[in-house]
Design a protein around this motif. Sequence first.
Motif, PDB file in Angstrom:
ATOM      1  N   UNK A  76      82.933  47.511  80.059  1.00  0.00           N
ATOM      2  CA  UNK A  76      82.377  48.753  79.534  1.00  0.00           C
ATOM      3  C   UNK A  76      82.997  49.106  78.182  1.00  0.00           C
ATOM      4  N   UNK A  77      84.284  48.766  78.013  1.00  0.00           N
ATOM      5  CA  UNK A  77      84.897  48.948  76.691  1.00  0.00           C
ATOM      6  C   UNK A  77      84.177  48.067  75.667  1.00  0.00           C
ATOM      7  N   UNK A  78      83.914  46.807  76.047  1.00  0.00           N
ATOM      8  CA  UNK A  78      83.179  45.913  75.159  1.00  0.00           C
ATOM      9  C   UNK A  78      81.787  46.413  74.852  1.00  0.00           C
ATOM     10  N   UNK A  79      81.112  46.977  75.865  1.00  0.00           N
ATOM     11  CA  UNK A  79      79.783  47.543  75.653  1.00  0.00           C
ATOM     12  C   UNK A  79      79.850  48.716  74.689  1.00  0.00           C
TER      13      UNK A  79
ATOM     14  N   UNK B 136      78.880  36.788  68.927  1.00  0.00           N
ATOM     15  CA  UNK B 136      80.273  36.905  68.482  1.00  0.00           C
ATOM     16  C   UNK B 136      80.696  35.673  67.692  1.00  0.00           C
ATOM     17  N   UNK B 137      80.331  34.492  68.179  1.00  0.00           N
ATOM     18  CA  UNK B 137      80.692  33.253  67.479  1.00  0.00           C
ATOM     19  C   UNK B 137      80.037  33.190  66.109  1.00  0.00           C
TER      20      UNK B 137
ATOM     21  N   UNK C 189      83.023  39.780  73.075  1.00  0.00           N
ATOM     22  CA  UNK C 189      83.536  38.844  74.071  1.00  0.00           C
ATOM     23  C   UNK C 189      83.814  39.540  75.402  1.00  0.00           C
ATOM     24  N   UNK C 190      84.366  40.748  75.349  1.00  0.00           N
ATOM     25  CA  UNK C 190      84.580  41.495  76.587  1.00  0.00           C
ATOM     26  C   UNK C 190      83.259  41.806  77.283  1.00  0.00           C
ATOM     27  N   UNK C 191      82.269  42.203  76.497  1.00  0.00           N
ATOM     28  CA  UNK C 191      80.955  42.504  77.057  1.00  0.00           C
ATOM     29  C   UNK C 191      80.302  41.235  77.613  1.00  0.00           C
TER      30      UNK C 191
END
Length: 301
Positions: free
Chosen positions: A39-42, A228-229, A284-286
């Motif tokens: 959710x932080x990544x989102x 992201x990449x 990446x977290x998402x």
Amino acid sequence: MALQNKSVQKESMQQKEEVEIYSPWREAWRKLKKNKMAMVGLGITVLLVIVAILAPYIALHDPLKVDLMKSLQPPSSEYPLGTDRLGRGIFSRIVHGARISLRVGLITQSIALIIGVTLGALAGYYGGWVDEVISYLINVFLAFPFLLFAIAIMATLGPGINNVFLALAIVSWPGLARIVRGQVMSLKSEEYVEAAKALGANDFKIILKHLIPNCMAPIIVTVTLGVASSILAEAGLSFLGLGAQPPTPSWGLMLSSGRSFIRTNPGMMVYPGLAIMVTILGLNLFGDGLRDALDPKMKDN
């Protein structure tokens, strides 16, 4: 009779609610919400999109306007992150740089998605010589390191942001194609595919309406991580002078131009570097959260 009808209607409504509750996508969203890091990544991803869309309203100055009288100023109320060697506001350039990064990620992955899903689905569905040819192409492309291959393509095409889209799409599609190929190979023998064939559906309809929709979970995860990449690769190419060209407010280009001032004005490198780091971390977290949420083998602890 009225009471029986009401009870029947109540049972049917409960059944509908259960179907909705146990929908695969609803269940994936429930799992995703329980993953705090996802959710932080989102949140970071949504913030990036908002900044990119509203960049002209968020930026305090024109990111391309040169004012040598205000060169290398420290952070102030007028310029929250200071100015670069040409007197341009670093904050405004970072805000507009979000647009460049988001465009690169979305356009690159859109092209890679079309190529990868098409070739992967054809290879997995038809097999035989079609699979051999496409698999050979995939292996050839994957044999080269991602960034070095992109640098080689850019050296051939020439620098420029439009060429970055093409170069990164070329190096991104093989991984997606391999995933789709494996998924289609495992799904094409399912009963619903055999039933579609028995009803006279052609190959195009089977692939498009039955196989690809059932491959969407790994495709979504792969594309999210691929964005992201692509953003990171664009920053690397621009840093090397092969990507976006001056005066485009690219984060990688800002890093490159700030190298000479790392001691006198470190903010020229620190701030765009932080923008890249936070963006890649968020995506990446998402993406990891999506992978866990969409994987049926993952169970709640």
